[in-house]
Design a protein around this motif. Sequence first.
Motif, PDB file in Angstrom:
ATOM      1  N   UNK A   1      -3.667  -1.377  -1.339  1.00 55.43           N
ATOM      2  CA  UNK A   1      -2.994  -1.369  -2.638  1.00 55.43           C
ATOM      3  C   UNK A   1      -2.029  -2.538  -2.782  1.00 55.43           C
ATOM      4  N   UNK A   2      -1.326  -2.900  -1.696  1.00 57.75           N
ATOM      5  CA  UNK A   2      -0.332  -3.970  -1.781  1.00 57.75           C
ATOM      6  C   UNK A   2      -0.970  -5.315  -2.064  1.00 57.75           C
ATOM      7  N   UNK A   3      -2.138  -5.566  -1.487  1.00 54.12           N
ATOM      8  CA  UNK A   3      -2.802  -6.857  -1.693  1.00 54.12           C
ATOM      9  C   UNK A   3      -3.593  -6.906  -3.000  1.00 54.12           C
ATOM     10  N   UNK A   4      -3.821  -5.748  -3.602  1.00 50.97           N
ATOM     11  CA  UNK A   4      -4.621  -5.671  -4.825  1.00 50.97           C
ATOM     12  C   UNK A   4      -3.740  -5.803  -6.057  1.00 50.97           C
ATOM     13  N   UNK A   5      -4.370  -6.212  -7.156  1.00 52.10           N
ATOM     14  CA  UNK A   5      -3.681  -6.231  -8.441  1.00 52.10           C
ATOM     15  C   UNK A   5      -3.594  -4.821  -9.006  1.00 52.10           C
ATOM     16  N   UNK A   6      -2.755  -4.667 -10.024  1.00 54.11           N
ATOM     17  CA  UNK A   6      -2.705  -3.411 -10.753  1.00 54.11           C
ATOM     18  C   UNK A   6      -4.078  -3.136 -11.363  1.00 54.11           C
ATOM     19  N   UNK A   7      -4.592  -1.923 -11.188  1.00 54.52           N
ATOM     20  CA  UNK A   7      -5.962  -1.623 -11.603  1.00 54.52           C
ATOM     21  C   UNK A   7      -6.048  -1.252 -13.076  1.00 54.52           C
TER      22      UNK A   7
END
Length: 428
Positions: free
Chosen positions: A95-101
């Motif tokens: 989640x930390x490395x991902x963008x807001x979904x």
Amino acid sequence: MALPQAKLDATEARLSGVTRPDGAAWSNAARDAALARVRNAGLPHRRDEYWKYTNPETLVQADAPEAALFQSDDTPIFNGIDRLKIVFVDGVFDAEASDDLSLEGVKIERLSDAASVDIHWAKDLYGVLEERGQTPVARPLAALNTALATDGVVIHVTGKVSKPVNLIYHHRSTSSDAILHHVIKMDPGAEMTVLENGPAAARFNKVMEVEVADGARFHHVRAQGRDHERRAATHVFTRLAEESVFKSFTLTANGVLTRNECIIELTGDNAKAHVAGACVGDGDFLHDDTVFITHDAVNCESRQVFKKVLRNGARGVFQGKILVKPGAQKTDGYQISQSLLLDGDSEFDAKPELEIYADDVACSHGSTSGAIDEEGLFYLRARGVPRDIATNLLTLAFLAEAVEEIEDDGLRDEIVGRLEGWLERRRG
């Protein structure tokens, strides 16, 4: 019919100690049915018709073979493109490395979240296209994925999405054994591009199911590599409705073993499906593209374009079939598979197939394998181009037909740049 003892033993060894993920009733039922398919068909064996060119032993053994972590100074592919990033590390969502979904025209959720909800649209798709794709050829690794996957994304596309969604896979553990399952539902008239890149794990089993409704357009571009020791088995299952479009392109570089399967059903009139791949392999490398396209509607078009460049004993495999069902008149099916062998030690095995039960069709297939064009090489050398650079230019020209299947100019340029980099590293 009882399974041969070798297949039975291998299947039970792989399933021994495995716990089916628990979720809502519908997801539990889908996973139980998938487990039954695995046990009924058995995991793949070298004696199976669709595995005779590729040894699946390391894909089905109980524990994943270790794979050294690959270090690269290259800028990650697609970094210069505005996109929504969804990151997985050894098969687990980061989640930390991902963008807001959140993105207009699309709703994105984790598979684990969707599978735990009693009422969810994914109920009508999760494992459904995979199960349909088990006939007439069993694909037990895909069924194994449906049974055991705990992570992935479910994506509901309701409009024209303004930027690509990029699924990024990182490999951080030498013994990781990742299983990811993605489900994508395209509403009528919707349009979306999905990008994929990264090595994912020491061993990677991935399924993507894509439902393309009337008039919708789905674009898929992925890059596999450049880590040397990974093993991967991937499946894309898609069903196309009336006047819909599906386009998929894959670039593969390096890796011990890669098996990419694409199973496409054209069930609505005037649908189009294009699937293409460019593969560059060096040394201890086996790359297998296995494609099965079923035409079950009128005036549909399919294209399969696969090019492989192999050297230093690398092996390439292509198995492609076009099935035209009764009533699927005015089908236009095109299939080409070609390899460029840069030395006498490399090998290309091809098995193109047509099975046609309609009489108003235009279907063709062809497969060739050969060395670099000596006449073209002489032409360039005579004009002062060094041999290694001339070889690279001819190699890029050979791969061009597959790369041209990418519709977006920016993505096409990105892929060409990666190919140029691979060739440059191997000059001489």
